[in-house]
Structures are given as structure tokens and as C-alpha cells.
Design a protein around this motif. Structure first.
Motif, PDB file in Angstrom:
ATOM      1  N   ILE A 134      44.155 -26.019  12.778  1.00 48.75           N
ATOM      2  CA  ILE A 134      44.212 -27.424  12.147  1.00 48.75           C
ATOM      3  C   ILE A 134      43.225 -27.461  10.867  1.00 48.75           C
ATOM      4  O   ILE A 134      42.210 -26.453  10.684  1.00 48.75           O
ATOM      5  CB  ILE A 134      43.477 -28.216  13.230  1.00 48.75           C
ATOM      6  N   TYR A 135      43.271 -28.425   9.995  1.00 50.28           N
ATOM      7  CA  TYR A 135      42.675 -28.629   8.869  1.00 50.28           C
ATOM      8  C   TYR A 135      42.065 -29.714   9.057  1.00 50.28           C
ATOM      9  O   TYR A 135      42.574 -31.011   8.875  1.00 50.28           O
ATOM     10  CB  TYR A 135      43.643 -28.365   7.603  1.00 50.28           C
ATOM     11  N   VAL A 136      40.613 -30.004   9.057  1.00 53.30           N
ATOM     12  CA  VAL A 136      39.717 -31.191   9.156  1.00 53.30           C
ATOM     13  C   VAL A 136      38.550 -31.028   8.177  1.00 53.30           C
ATOM     14  O   VAL A 136      37.675 -30.212   8.358  1.00 53.30           O
ATOM     15  CB  VAL A 136      39.576 -31.370  10.711  1.00 53.30           C
ATOM     16  N   ASP A 137      38.520 -32.183   7.139  1.00 54.95           N
ATOM     17  CA  ASP A 137      37.284 -32.221   6.726  1.00 54.95           C
ATOM     18  C   ASP A 137      36.841 -31.164   5.794  1.00 54.95           C
ATOM     19  O   ASP A 137      35.750 -30.647   5.670  1.00 54.95           O
ATOM     20  CB  ASP A 137      35.966 -32.702   7.404  1.00 54.95           C
ATOM     21  N   GLY A 138      37.960 -30.409   5.186  1.00 53.49           N
ATOM     22  CA  GLY A 138      37.684 -29.052   4.433  1.00 53.49           C
ATOM     23  C   GLY A 138      37.442 -27.818   5.283  1.00 53.49           C
ATOM     24  O   GLY A 138      37.193 -26.777   4.615  1.00 53.49           O
ATOM     25  N   TRP A 139      37.664 -27.814   6.531  1.00 57.21           N
ATOM     26  CA  TRP A 139      37.519 -26.601   7.373  1.00 57.21           C
ATOM     27  C   TRP A 139      38.706 -26.373   8.073  1.00 57.21           C
ATOM     28  O   TRP A 139      39.741 -27.268   8.463  1.00 57.21           O
ATOM     29  CB  TRP A 139      36.431 -27.030   8.592  1.00 57.21           C
ATOM     30  N   VAL A 140      39.090 -25.208   8.203  1.00 54.88           N
ATOM     31  CA  VAL A 140      40.248 -24.710   8.728  1.00 54.88           C
ATOM     32  C   VAL A 140      39.657 -24.074  10.140  1.00 54.88           C
ATOM     33  O   VAL A 140      38.908 -23.321  10.033  1.00 54.88           O
ATOM     34  CB  VAL A 140      41.197 -23.628   8.262  1.00 54.88           C
ATOM     35  N   TYR A 141      40.237 -24.799  11.497  1.00 58.13           N
ATOM     36  CA  TYR A 141      39.720 -24.222  12.592  1.00 58.13           C
ATOM     37  C   TYR A 141      40.882 -23.643  13.298  1.00 58.13           C
ATOM     38  O   TYR A 141      41.947 -23.887  13.203  1.00 58.13           O
ATOM     39  CB  TYR A 141      39.519 -25.524  13.789  1.00 58.13           C
ATOM     40  N   LEU A 142      40.411 -22.395  13.611  1.00 52.71           N
ATOM     41  CA  LEU A 142      41.471 -21.546  14.274  1.00 52.71           C
ATOM     42  C   LEU A 142      41.136 -21.036  15.775  1.00 52.71           C
ATOM     43  O   LEU A 142      40.096 -20.341  15.836  1.00 52.71           O
ATOM     44  CB  LEU A 142      41.624 -20.131  13.538  1.00 52.71           C
ATOM     45  N   MET A 143      41.833 -21.674  16.671  1.00 46.56           N
ATOM     46  CA  MET A 143      41.784 -21.426  17.962  1.00 46.56           C
ATOM     47  C   MET A 143      42.726 -20.346  18.607  1.00 46.56           C
ATOM     48  O   MET A 143      43.774 -20.203  18.019  1.00 46.56           O
ATOM     49  CB  MET A 143      41.791 -22.642  18.879  1.00 46.56           C
ATOM     50  N   PHE A 144      42.162 -19.269  19.283  1.00 43.27           N
ATOM     51  CA  PHE A 144      43.032 -18.205  19.645  1.00 43.27           C
ATOM     52  C   PHE A 144      42.767 -17.317  21.001  1.00 43.27           C
ATOM     53  O   PHE A 144      41.575 -17.958  21.501  1.00 43.27           O
ATOM     54  CB  PHE A 144      43.115 -17.014  18.643  1.00 43.27           C
ATOM     55  N   THR A 145      43.551 -17.104  21.460  1.00 42.82           N
ATOM     56  CA  THR A 145      43.441 -16.023  22.860  1.00 42.82           C
ATOM     57  C   THR A 145      42.955 -14.731  22.582  1.00 42.82           C
ATOM     58  O   THR A 145      43.330 -13.992  21.416  1.00 42.82           O
ATOM     59  CB  THR A 145      44.629 -15.947  23.552  1.00 42.82           C
ATOM     60  N   ASP A 146      41.782 -14.043  23.044  1.00 38.26           N
ATOM     61  CA  ASP A 146      41.628 -12.644  23.159  1.00 38.26           C
ATOM     62  C   ASP A 146      41.302 -12.123  24.406  1.00 38.26           C
ATOM     63  O   ASP A 146      40.183 -12.301  25.039  1.00 38.26           O
ATOM     64  CB  ASP A 146      40.466 -12.431  22.330  1.00 38.26           C
ATOM     65  N   THR A 147      42.441 -11.362  24.915  1.00 35.89           N
ATOM     66  CA  THR A 147      42.378 -11.073  26.308  1.00 35.89           C
ATOM     67  C   THR A 147      41.071  -9.932  26.510  1.00 35.89           C
ATOM     68  O   THR A 147      40.649  -9.357  27.502  1.00 35.89           O
ATOM     69  CB  THR A 147      43.479 -10.220  26.654  1.00 35.89           C
TER      70      THR A 147
END
Length: 176
Positions: A134-147
Motif C-alpha cells: 500500500i502507498y500512504v503519505d509518501g511511504w510504500v508499506y510492504l507486508m509479506f510472509t517469510d517462513t
């Protein structure tokens, strides 16, 4: 199969990207497909592959799980990738950019932006991927899985979040 859709209302069209396999796309593996329509009710255009395996490197065979943001006039596609069918602990996250959402340029010199941490090797050997951006207030937030992440559950379930003002995640990356 058809799954992991990314949907964007853009320019009066409903644009969709998702993971599937298209026999005509090479190499033979997972692909990111695209279709568009005038509304969520359609009708939608015939699906076509817009990103397939590169043939070399971390995304040689499979690309999947698209997640999109548009910043200004540039689209950024975050995708899960694997270099071969047996990708034990080898799934990684890549990024590509486009001006039209159809023709993609792999970024970061063909290297992943997120690789499995490798802190703990578990029975679940997925690796890193299944991202959502998602892109919010100039930041790209990246949520992900890492097993393989240190904080992941013993079954491999672990969610992590990075953010950066650089959509390519090449600088100023913060772990949350």
C-alpha cells in the motif's frame, strides 16, 4: 488456477492482475495475467500474460501474487518469484515498474528486494512472498510472509512489514 488478484480503479477502468498459468507464456510456470473492464460487473477483456519468468535469476521460472501501487504516472508491481519448481526456502519478492500497467521492467538489476531471512529452516519451506503493498503519505508499506524468519511460528507462519519512501526498496528501508 486463478488467485491472488490485485484490482485497481484507474482511468475509469477496473484493472485486474492475478496469478495463473498461461500455456502460451514462456517459460512454463506461474505467470501474472491482466484483464480490464468498464466496471466490476465487466465485461472484461481476454486475459493475457503481462509478466512471466525471466529465464534466469531469482524469478527464472515463476512469478505470482501481484500487488500493485501507482505513484504519479508509474505503476509498481511487487511479486513473489522462484527460480525453479523445487524452490525450497527459495521464494523471494521482486519489483517491476511500468508506465501503462502492461509492459513491465524488472527493477533492482534483476535481484529480489526481499529474500528469505534463513534464520530458521522449518518444515514449511515456502520462503518469502505473498506480499501486499500500500502507498500512504509518501511511504510504500510492504507486508509479506517469510517462513524462515526468526519471529515466524514453528509452522512457518510469519508476517513482516517493511516500508520505504523508495518504491524500489533500494534505500531508506525500515522494518516495522
Amino acid at each position: 488456477y486463478n488467485y491472488a488478484p490485485a484490482v485497481m480503479l484507474d482511468g475509469g477502468k477496473v484493472r485486474t492482475w492475478w496469478c495463473s498459468q498461461m500455456g502460451s507464456a514462456q517459460p512454463d510456470g506461474d505467470d501474472i495475467l491482466y484483464s480490464e473492464g468498464p466496471s466490476a460487473d465487466g465485461p472484461f477483456s481476454t486475459a493475457r500474460a503481462v509478466l512471466s519468468g525471466s529465464g534466469a535469476g531469482f524469478d527464472a521460472k515463476h512469478v505470482c501474487d501481484p500487488s500493485m501501487v501507482k505513484i504519479g504516472d508509474t505503476y509498481y508491481l511487487y511479486y513473489t518469484a522462484a527460480e525453479r519448481d523445487n524452490h525450497a526456502n527459495g521464494s523471494s519478492v521482486g519489483v517491476a515498474s511500468s508506465k501503462d500497467g502492461l509492459s513491465w521492467q524488472r527493477e533492482n538489476g534483476g535481484r529480489s528486494i526481499i529474500a528469505p531471512a534463513g534464520d530458521n529452516i522449518r518444515e514449511n519451506t515456502y520462503g518469502a512472498g505473498q506480499q501486499s503493498a500500500i502507498y500512504v503519505d509518501g511511504w510504500v508499506y510492504l507486508m509479506f510472509t517469510d517462513t524462515t524468519g526468526l519471529a515466524s511460528h514453528q509452522n512457518g507462519a510469519g508476517q513482516y512489514v517493511l516500508r520505504s519512501r523508495d518504491p524500489l526498496f533500494g534505500k531508506g528501508v525500515e522494518a516495522l
